[in-house]
Every structure is written in C-alpha cells, then in structure tokens.
Design a protein around this motif. Sequence first.
Motif, PDB file in Angstrom:
ATOM      1  N   THR A   7     -38.067  14.938 -16.808  1.00  0.00           N
ATOM      2  CA  THR A   7     -37.804  16.231 -16.181  1.00  0.00           C
ATOM      3  C   THR A   7     -38.862  17.239 -16.631  1.00  0.00           C
ATOM      4  O   THR A   7     -39.306  17.235 -17.779  1.00  0.00           O
ATOM      5  CB  THR A   7     -36.409  16.757 -16.543  1.00  0.00           C
ATOM      6  OG1 THR A   7     -36.292  16.831 -17.967  1.00  0.00           O
ATOM      7  CG2 THR A   7     -35.332  15.839 -16.009  1.00  0.00           C
ATOM      8  N   ASN A   8     -39.250  18.084 -15.704  1.00  0.00           N
ATOM      9  CA  ASN A   8     -40.262  19.094 -15.967  1.00  0.00           C
ATOM     10  C   ASN A   8     -39.887  20.342 -15.176  1.00  0.00           C
ATOM     11  O   ASN A   8     -40.047  20.374 -13.959  1.00  0.00           O
ATOM     12  CB  ASN A   8     -41.644  18.591 -15.559  1.00  0.00           C
ATOM     13  CG  ASN A   8     -42.754  19.565 -15.920  1.00  0.00           C
ATOM     14  OD1 ASN A   8     -42.507  20.724 -16.249  1.00  0.00           O
ATOM     15  ND2 ASN A   8     -43.989  19.097 -15.858  1.00  0.00           N
ATOM     16  N   ARG A   9     -39.353  21.332 -15.860  1.00  0.00           N
ATOM     17  CA  ARG A   9     -38.858  22.529 -15.170  1.00  0.00           C
ATOM     18  C   ARG A   9     -39.982  23.345 -14.556  1.00  0.00           C
ATOM     19  O   ARG A   9     -39.728  24.256 -13.767  1.00  0.00           O
ATOM     20  CB  ARG A   9     -38.035  23.386 -16.136  1.00  0.00           C
ATOM     21  CG  ARG A   9     -36.820  22.679 -16.711  1.00  0.00           C
ATOM     22  CD  ARG A   9     -35.992  21.988 -15.624  1.00  0.00           C
ATOM     23  NE  ARG A   9     -34.900  21.191 -16.161  1.00  0.00           N
ATOM     24  CZ  ARG A   9     -34.227  20.285 -15.474  1.00  0.00           C
ATOM     25  NH1 ARG A   9     -34.560  20.045 -14.222  1.00  0.00           N
ATOM     26  NH2 ARG A   9     -33.247  19.602 -16.028  1.00  0.00           N
ATOM     27  N   LYS A  10     -41.234  23.019 -14.884  1.00  0.00           N
ATOM     28  CA  LYS A  10     -42.345  23.693 -14.225  1.00  0.00           C
ATOM     29  C   LYS A  10     -42.566  23.135 -12.817  1.00  0.00           C
ATOM     30  O   LYS A  10     -43.204  23.786 -11.984  1.00  0.00           O
ATOM     31  CB  LYS A  10     -43.621  23.529 -15.054  1.00  0.00           C
ATOM     32  CG  LYS A  10     -43.575  24.239 -16.406  1.00  0.00           C
ATOM     33  CD  LYS A  10     -44.885  24.064 -17.155  1.00  0.00           C
ATOM     34  CE  LYS A  10     -44.832  24.781 -18.502  1.00  0.00           C
ATOM     35  NZ  LYS A  10     -46.108  24.620 -19.269  1.00  0.00           N
ATOM     36  N   ASN A  11     -42.060  21.924 -12.600  1.00  0.00           N
ATOM     37  CA  ASN A  11     -42.151  21.327 -11.276  1.00  0.00           C
ATOM     38  C   ASN A  11     -40.963  21.741 -10.423  1.00  0.00           C
ATOM     39  O   ASN A  11     -39.872  22.011 -10.952  1.00  0.00           O
ATOM     40  CB  ASN A  11     -42.184  19.799 -11.378  1.00  0.00           C
ATOM     41  CG  ASN A  11     -43.505  19.284 -11.893  1.00  0.00           C
ATOM     42  OD1 ASN A  11     -44.521  19.962 -11.841  1.00  0.00           O
ATOM     43  ND2 ASN A  11     -43.491  18.058 -12.408  1.00  0.00           N
ATOM     44  N   PRO A  12     -41.130  21.787  -9.124  1.00  0.00           N
ATOM     45  CA  PRO A  12     -39.991  22.105  -8.254  1.00  0.00           C
ATOM     46  C   PRO A  12     -39.002  20.950  -8.225  1.00  0.00           C
ATOM     47  O   PRO A  12     -39.334  19.808  -8.570  1.00  0.00           O
ATOM     48  CB  PRO A  12     -40.647  22.302  -6.882  1.00  0.00           C
ATOM     49  CG  PRO A  12     -41.866  21.435  -6.935  1.00  0.00           C
ATOM     50  CD  PRO A  12     -42.364  21.529  -8.359  1.00  0.00           C
ATOM     51  N   LEU A  13     -37.781  21.245  -7.813  1.00  0.00           N
ATOM     52  CA  LEU A  13     -36.817  20.186  -7.573  1.00  0.00           C
ATOM     53  C   LEU A  13     -37.253  19.376  -6.359  1.00  0.00           C
ATOM     54  O   LEU A  13     -37.911  19.892  -5.446  1.00  0.00           O
ATOM     55  CB  LEU A  13     -35.428  20.771  -7.331  1.00  0.00           C
ATOM     56  CG  LEU A  13     -34.749  21.475  -8.504  1.00  0.00           C
ATOM     57  CD1 LEU A  13     -33.431  22.086  -8.054  1.00  0.00           C
ATOM     58  CD2 LEU A  13     -34.521  20.522  -9.663  1.00  0.00           C
ATOM     59  N   SER A  14     -36.897  18.122  -6.348  1.00  0.00           N
ATOM     60  CA  SER A  14     -37.078  17.314  -5.152  1.00  0.00           C
ATOM     61  C   SER A  14     -36.005  17.695  -4.136  1.00  0.00           C
ATOM     62  O   SER A  14     -34.977  18.299  -4.490  1.00  0.00           O
ATOM     63  CB  SER A  14     -36.958  15.829  -5.482  1.00  0.00           C
ATOM     64  OG  SER A  14     -37.884  15.444  -6.478  1.00  0.00           O
ATOM     65  N   HIS A  15     -36.236  17.336  -2.880  1.00  0.00           N
ATOM     66  CA  HIS A  15     -35.173  17.519  -1.876  1.00  0.00           C
ATOM     67  C   HIS A  15     -35.308  16.425  -0.825  1.00  0.00           C
ATOM     68  O   HIS A  15     -36.304  16.354  -0.110  1.00  0.00           O
ATOM     69  CB  HIS A  15     -35.219  18.882  -1.209  1.00  0.00           C
ATOM     70  CG  HIS A  15     -34.026  19.105  -0.314  1.00  0.00           C
ATOM     71  ND1 HIS A  15     -32.759  19.298  -0.810  1.00  0.00           N
ATOM     72  CD2 HIS A  15     -33.920  19.108   1.030  1.00  0.00           C
ATOM     73  CE1 HIS A  15     -31.912  19.441   0.196  1.00  0.00           C
ATOM     74  NE2 HIS A  15     -32.593  19.327   1.325  1.00  0.00           N
ATOM     75  N   PHE A  16     -34.272  15.574  -0.747  1.00  0.00           N
ATOM     76  CA  PHE A  16     -34.281  14.431   0.154  1.00  0.00           C
ATOM     77  C   PHE A  16     -33.114  14.555   1.128  1.00  0.00           C
ATOM     78  O   PHE A  16     -31.951  14.522   0.729  1.00  0.00           O
ATOM     79  CB  PHE A  16     -34.168  13.137  -0.642  1.00  0.00           C
ATOM     80  CG  PHE A  16     -35.182  13.036  -1.760  1.00  0.00           C
ATOM     81  CD1 PHE A  16     -36.539  13.153  -1.502  1.00  0.00           C
ATOM     82  CD2 PHE A  16     -34.770  12.843  -3.075  1.00  0.00           C
ATOM     83  CE1 PHE A  16     -37.478  13.068  -2.524  1.00  0.00           C
ATOM     84  CE2 PHE A  16     -35.698  12.744  -4.100  1.00  0.00           C
ATOM     85  CZ  PHE A  16     -37.057  12.862  -3.826  1.00  0.00           C
ATOM     86  N   SER A  17     -33.443  14.708   2.403  1.00  0.00           N
ATOM     87  CA  SER A  17     -32.432  14.919   3.436  1.00  0.00           C
ATOM     88  C   SER A  17     -32.639  13.919   4.565  1.00  0.00           C
ATOM     89  O   SER A  17     -33.768  13.732   5.039  1.00  0.00           O
ATOM     90  CB  SER A  17     -32.531  16.352   3.975  1.00  0.00           C
ATOM     91  OG  SER A  17     -31.663  16.540   5.076  1.00  0.00           O
ATOM     92  N   ALA A  18     -31.561  13.267   4.997  1.00  0.00           N
ATOM     93  CA  ALA A  18     -31.633  12.337   6.125  1.00  0.00           C
ATOM     94  C   ALA A  18     -30.225  12.101   6.665  1.00  0.00           C
ATOM     95  O   ALA A  18     -29.243  12.147   5.912  1.00  0.00           O
ATOM     96  CB  ALA A  18     -32.265  11.011   5.719  1.00  0.00           C
ATOM     97  N   GLN A  19     -30.152  11.849   7.963  1.00  0.00           N
ATOM     98  CA  GLN A  19     -28.875  11.440   8.542  1.00  0.00           C
ATOM     99  C   GLN A  19     -28.579   9.985   8.197  1.00  0.00           C
ATOM    100  O   GLN A  19     -27.464   9.634   7.825  1.00  0.00           O
ATOM    101  CB  GLN A  19     -28.891  11.629  10.061  1.00  0.00           C
ATOM    102  CG  GLN A  19     -28.890  13.068  10.527  1.00  0.00           C
ATOM    103  CD  GLN A  19     -28.863  13.185  12.035  1.00  0.00           C
ATOM    104  OE1 GLN A  19     -28.777  12.191  12.762  1.00  0.00           O
ATOM    105  NE2 GLN A  19     -28.951  14.401  12.535  1.00  0.00           N
ATOM    106  N   LEU A  20     -29.611   9.140   8.314  1.00  0.00           N
ATOM    107  CA  LEU A  20     -29.422   7.708   8.052  1.00  0.00           C
ATOM    108  C   LEU A  20     -30.753   7.082   7.653  1.00  0.00           C
ATOM    109  O   LEU A  20     -31.775   7.306   8.299  1.00  0.00           O
ATOM    110  CB  LEU A  20     -28.884   7.000   9.300  1.00  0.00           C
ATOM    111  CG  LEU A  20     -28.863   5.469   9.268  1.00  0.00           C
ATOM    112  CD1 LEU A  20     -27.879   4.951   8.224  1.00  0.00           C
ATOM    113  CD2 LEU A  20     -28.527   4.903  10.651  1.00  0.00           C
ATOM    114  N   ILE A  21     -30.734   6.296   6.582  1.00  0.00           N
ATOM    115  CA  ILE A  21     -31.863   5.446   6.225  1.00  0.00           C
ATOM    116  C   ILE A  21     -31.365   3.999   6.222  1.00  0.00           C
ATOM    117  O   ILE A  21     -30.395   3.670   5.540  1.00  0.00           O
ATOM    118  CB  ILE A  21     -32.455   5.807   4.851  1.00  0.00           C
ATOM    119  CG1 ILE A  21     -33.037   7.226   4.882  1.00  0.00           C
ATOM    120  CG2 ILE A  21     -33.532   4.800   4.456  1.00  0.00           C
ATOM    121  CD1 ILE A  21     -33.621   7.677   3.553  1.00  0.00           C
TER     122      ILE A  21
END
Length: 299
Positions: free
Chosen positions: A114-128
């Motif tokens: 973890t690195n709080r200087k980096n942004p959070l990831s964000h993964f969004s999808a209806q279906l994979i």
Amino acid sequence: MTNQFVTLPSKIRKNLNLSASKIYVIKGEVRVLKNVKVTARNGVRILLVNGVFKSSRLKRSALIFDQGSRLSAKKMHLMAANELLKPVKLADNGGIWFLGNYANASKDGLHLKTNRKNPLSHFSAQLITTNYLGRADSYISPKSGNLIGIGDDIDGFSVLGVGPTEWSIKSIKCNHSADDGIDFANSHVQIMNLEILNPIEDCINASSSRIEIHRSLKLDASKTKNIDRDLFDLETIDGASYIELHPGCSVKLKGVFGDQLVLSSPEMPRPNTRTDNEREYFFSGKIKRAALIYSINED
C-alpha cells in the motif's frame, strides 16, 4: 473493419477505449499503469495467447491492472488463444489480475505494498467472463503430445489488496481455469453474482480476505480423479477469511466443500470439512437468511 485484431502494448500509459468491433490480443505481460483508465465497450473480447513469453515475470500472457489503475466496462470477455489467434480449450497463460491500494499482498511473484501517495484503484464492470485462463503445473503439448512440466500454477482470476471502495465489478463468470477459478489475497470486495465452472483446482481461494456475495453463487467442481480440489480454500496467513452470503442469495454448490472450514447457516446442510475429505457436497436453493463460510486460524 469488424473483427480487426489489435495487439495491446506491454505498458498501457494513456487512457484507452476498447471497441466491441475489434478483438484485442495479449502476447506476454500487459500492465495498465496507475492513473490510467481502460474503458471497455459492451461485448469487448480479449485473447490471451498461450505459451511461454520470457519477458513476462509470469512467463505467460497476462493482463494486470496495476495499483491506482481504473477499469470501466460493461460486458467483457477474456479467453485463451493459440498462436493463430484462435480461441482454444487449453489454459496456459497468466490470467487477469487486479491490484489495489487497500492492503499489502503477494502471490506468484507479484508483490503489492500500500502506498497512500498513490491513488486508489477503481474497477467497475457489469460482467467479466473468462474462459481457460491461468496455468497448470503441467499440461499435454498439443504439438508433441508429451507432458510438459511447468512448476507453479497460476489462477485464472486474481485480486490482490483490493478494498470495498475500489471494487465495483458486479458479476464474474470463470470457466475452466487452469488452477483456482478466482483467488483473493488480502482483499474485501462485494460481488452481486459469482459463477465458477470446472476449474482444475479450487473454485474460490481466499487468503485473509472478505468476500460478500449478494444475489447468486454458483460453484461447480464436480468430482474427478483429482484430489484436494475444493469449492472453497480459505487461508489465514494475515488474518481470517470470510465468505458472506446475503439473505435472498441463490446458491448452487457441487463439489468437495473444503478442509477445516466453518459453515454457519440455518438452511444449508452441514458439510464434511475434515482434512483430506473427498465426499461431494450438494446444495441448491435460495437462502432466506444470511450464511457465513469462514476460517479463523486454519489454512
């Protein structure tokens, strides 16, 4: 032109839109870097070419979303392919990976801090949907017919250090993974629908993770000659692991339940969870009350 093949670069450095009119190809390791967003239109298809790629740290084709990257997709489909870019029913690739900024995690030589200087990831999808992703520890060569030994196996779908605010992938279908269907390491995610069909090893592997299933869970690891192949494999290296089934969830399970686990449910039958048990477990129905599958201190 429809069905045009586009080979993705090894590092995706700028925002990228994927079109459903093209087929995207991964040869070796493809990484989506931090602060980069991949947008996938409805019906996008991605081929992971099987075989050895020495430049990849996994030595196989893999799609890796780095810490701080983003995915916005509707329905996205990933499948194994041969050198001629034809989909094949053989898993010999590195699968798909999602890396978050929620907790430290590592597996298969990939290490995440973890690195709080980096942004959070964000993964969004209806279906994979994934078909024949991952890598077994050995396979029969389609050319020579010989058994090829590889060593370590790799899961079809891997989630490392991802937290609840980073994850919005609603539905996942994993078919015929070479190792585990899906693997969670030090993560906490919510999924509406999860379906895993016929992995070579376990359906769900969770290491010090919390997975919440809201609407449906379908796991099929019907008995084969393989042993130590379970519906659930919960590890507790950095803390307990939990799989929560919410009220109203449709559940369909077929396979060996798993070793040294606890099922807390007023509706689901009690499984045999003794070490090295190979008795198949069946359940199909919609639960009215919440159920919890967990391990606190047993791997």
